[in-house]
Structures are given as structure tokens and as C-alpha cells.
Write a protein that holds these residues in place. Structure first.
Motif, mmCIF file in Angstrom:
data_model
loop_
_atom_site.group_PDB
_atom_site.id
_atom_site.type_symbol
_atom_site.label_atom_id
_atom_site.label_comp_id
_atom_site.label_asym_id
_atom_site.label_seq_id
_atom_site.Cartn_x
_atom_site.Cartn_y
_atom_site.Cartn_z
ATOM 1 N N ASP A 21 0.842 -1.209 0.000
ATOM 2 C CA ASP A 21 0.000 0.000 0.000
ATOM 3 C C ASP A 21 0.875 1.256 0.000
ATOM 4 O O ASP A 21 1.481 1.574 -0.997
ATOM 5 N N SER A 24 3.770 -3.126 4.490
ATOM 6 C CA SER A 24 2.475 -2.439 4.466
ATOM 7 C C SER A 24 2.563 -1.310 5.491
ATOM 8 O O SER A 24 2.797 -1.561 6.670
ATOM 9 N N SER A 49 0.176 1.454 5.472
ATOM 10 C CA SER A 49 -1.018 2.308 5.576
ATOM 11 C C SER A 49 -1.652 2.226 6.964
ATOM 12 O O SER A 49 -2.262 3.191 7.430
#
Ligand code: KG4
Ligand code: ZN
Length: 339
Positions: A159, A211, A213
Motif C-alpha cells: 500500500d 504495508s 497504511s
């Protein structure tokens, strides 16, 4: 061969002259930060227009400071992508026209490849093969580098990029753009820390992907809880940075273990983060590996890395015809090898 390098993929106009065998002769970076700051981030159309204004004078200045006349250049390199299309088109048009007028070859290079090879500009340069942690505003990747153009992406973000996570969290903390350096400075000022345990995303399962986010959502809640207390906010910045740094380090350790590589390179804007460098220096020495990184100025966007990569590719005979294009997206593994 003397190569002129031009970087215009985002909010920095970068120009440099690199001489094969002789090193970097001159370089300049014009930052658009002050222009974008009131908007809290990069405004693409303003970026393109400013590159138009700044690029040609900057080329003149860098040639003069390098003691190089345009007619003695052997080639021109520019960032073809990835980046903002309009900004890329400015660099590509100016660089290609310049090369055409001088009847010399031009080559469009990959921005992330240029970041990846930037440590080669330093006196203590890494030998191939090495593991690279590429951490910028748009990308987060672990890459096995066997040679120029010989890349295997071992892991990447699913992300947000790590620079993006810094920028978004900095914004939540009310810090000015660009957020990464501002957040690092706030974290450094903290006299406490360790109160809020941010997650270390995806470290509890195998694999080398990232990741980031979730960290900003976590940060949002923690910032609300901290309220207006400046000490608590500084401590939060520190706890956030620790979580990011430790997450990156866990994945680097894993990738060094899996590949058996003994050299680790950090490159890209977030590579300027001192805490990240210090932490990885400790981790690398524990693992009997060596750490390499560019000087802070060459971690963020610059013309020197473009000129250097351009020289590598031009010397391998790689350049294009008169027609040109740019690439807002461009997979690193699609690049040709160059020796
Ligand atoms: O490589 P770069 O200049 O541009 C891209 O190719 O994206 O990287 C810019 C990113 C931004 O997200 C910026 O906040 C981050 O690098 N950055 C930092 C630091 N300096 C720049 N992040 C954390 N700590 C820093 N000292
Ligand atoms: Zn960059």
C-alpha cells in the motif's frame, strides 16, 4: 565521456555533469519545497511550470561550474520515469532537444534505478552483488542487485510507501511539508518515548513485503489521545519512527539471511533519516554485513545519480532515437542489463 544528467520527476530540478573515469564535475539541485509548502504537498502543474523556468538556467550554471562546454558533452541522460507525467515531460523535452542540437546520444533512465546506484558516487562504493533497500516517497522495495539492470525485487509495499507514511503522519502531527525531515527533527527533540507501541506491520509472518497504511491510522488515534501536549507529540513522533525503522530493519535482516548477501545499500529520500542509518549500521555489523549509503544530499532527488546512471548505460551503447516518451509507471525488473 562527459554526461549531462537531468532530473525533473517530482519537486526537485536536478542537474549534474559526470565524467566517466573522472567522477562528478558539478551538480546543483533547485528545490520547489517553498513553492509547494502552502499547499501541504506537491501540486503537479506548478511543479511542471517551475521545471520549465529553472531547468535551462540550471544547466548553464552546472556546465560553467564544471568547466565544461556543451560541445564537449558526450551524452545527455534524463529521468524518463516513474514520476509526475508533466514534470517528466519537461526534463525529457529539454534533455532530448539539447542532445539533438549537439548531435549526441540521449538516454532516458529509471528514477529508482538511479536512486539504487547513487551510493556508487561515493568514495566507499559497494561492489556487486548487494541487497538494496529503496525507500522513497513513492516506493518501498527490497531488491537483489546482481549488476546494472540485473534486479530481482524481493519485496515491496502493498500500500503506502514508507516516505508517504512519514509524510502523512507528519501532516497529522501538524508538521509542514515535506513531512519526513520534519518528523525526524521532532522525534530527535523528544525527551521520552516508548509509551505508545506502534505495530511493526507484517513482521509476524514470513515474506519480505511491507504495508505502511495501517501506521497512519494508528498514528491518527494516538495523536487524538495525546491532545495538544507538545511533549507527548514529540514522543509519538519518536515512537512512530522507531516502528518504521525497526520494521525496515527486520525485513533487511531477513533478506540478507535468505540471500546470503553481505552488502546492504540504503537509497532514496528516507535513506537520509539518521535514525534509520544508525539502526541499520548496528544490524549490519551484527550480521557481519557492510552498509552503504549515499551522502544525504544524494538520497533525495538529484541530477548526479541520473548523470552517473546515464554514463553507465551510454557506455554500454544504450540510447534512443529521436522520438521519446516518458513513463509514469515503470517496473524495475523490465530494465535491460548493461554489462
Ligand atoms: O527520493 P525522494 O526525494 O523522492 C521520491 O523519489 O519519492 O524521497 C522523498 C521522500 C519523502 O516522502 C520525504 O518525506 C522522505 O523521502 N524523506 C525522509 C527524510 N528525508 C526525506 N523521511 C524520513 N526522514 C528523513 N530525514
Ligand atoms: Zn526519488
Amino acid at each position: 565521456m562527459l554526461v549531462l544528467g537531468v532530473e525533473t520527476s517530482c519537486d526537485e530540478t536536478g542537474v549534474a555533469v559526470y565524467e566517466g573515469g573522472g567522477g562528478l564535475l558539478g551538480h546543483r539541485i533547485y528545490s520547489q519545497v517553498a513553492m509547494h509548502a502552502p499547499f501541504g504537498g506537491v501540486v503537479p502543474e506548478l511543479a511542471s511550470r517551475d521545471h520549465v523556468r529553472k531547468l535551462t538556467p540550471l544547466i548553464r550554471e552546472v556546465l560553467a561550474e564544471s568547466g565544461v562546454e556543451a560541445k564537449n558533452l558526450g551524452g545527455v541522460a534524463y529521468t524518463r520515469g516513474p514520476g509526475l507525467t508533466g514534470a517528466l515531460l519537461v526534463g525529457a523535452s529539454v534533455a532530448r532537444s539539447f542532445a539533438w542540437a549537439l548531435a549526441i546520444p540521449a538516454v532516458g533512465v529509471h528514477h529508482m534505478e538511479a536512486h539504487l546506484l547513487a551510493p556508487m558516487l561515493e568514495e566507499r562504493a559497494p561492489a556487486f552483488p548487494f541487497l538494496a533497500l529503496l525507500v522513497s516517497g513513492g516506493h518501498t522495495m527490497l531488491v537483489e542487485v546482481a549488476g546494472v539492470g540485473r534486479y530481482r525485487v524481493l519485496g515491496e509495499t502493498l500500500d503506502d510507501a514508507v516516505g508517504e507514511a512519514f509524510d502523512k503522519t507528519a501532516k497529522l502531527l501538524g508538521l509542514p511539508y515535506p513531512g519526513g525531515p520534519a518528523l525526524e527533527a521532532l522525534a530527535r527533540s523528544a525527551d521520552t518515548g516508548g509509551e505508545v507501541r506502534f505495530p511493526r506491520p507484517m513482521t509476524d509472518r514470513p515474506g519480505l513485503d511491507f504495508s505502511f497504511s495501517g501506521l497512519k491510522t494508528f498514528a491518527l488515534n494516538a495523536i487524538h489521545a495525546a491532545g495538544d501536549d507538545p511533549r507527548a507529540r514529540a514522543a509519538l513522533a519518536r515512537d512512530f519512527q522507531e516502528a518504521v525503522v525497526e520494521t525496515l530493519a527486520i525485513k533487511c535482516r531477513r533478506a540478507l539471511g535468505a540471500t546470503g548477501l553481505k552488502r546492504l545499500v540504503i537509497a532514496g529520500g528516507v535513506g537520509a533519516n539518521v535514525r534509520l542509518r544508525d539502526y541499520l549500521t548496528g544490524m549490519a555489523s551484527e550480521m557481519g554485513a557492510e552498509l552503504f549509503y549515499p551522502r544525504p544530499l544524494f538520497c533525495t532527488d538529484n541530477g548526479a545519480m541520473v548523470a552517473y546512471l546515464g554514463w553507465l548505460r551510454l557506455r554500454a551503447g544504450q540510447h534512443e532515437g529521436v522520438a521519446f516518451d516518458v513513463a509514469a509507471r515503470w517496473p524495475l525488473e523490465s530494465l535491460p542489463a548493461a554489462g
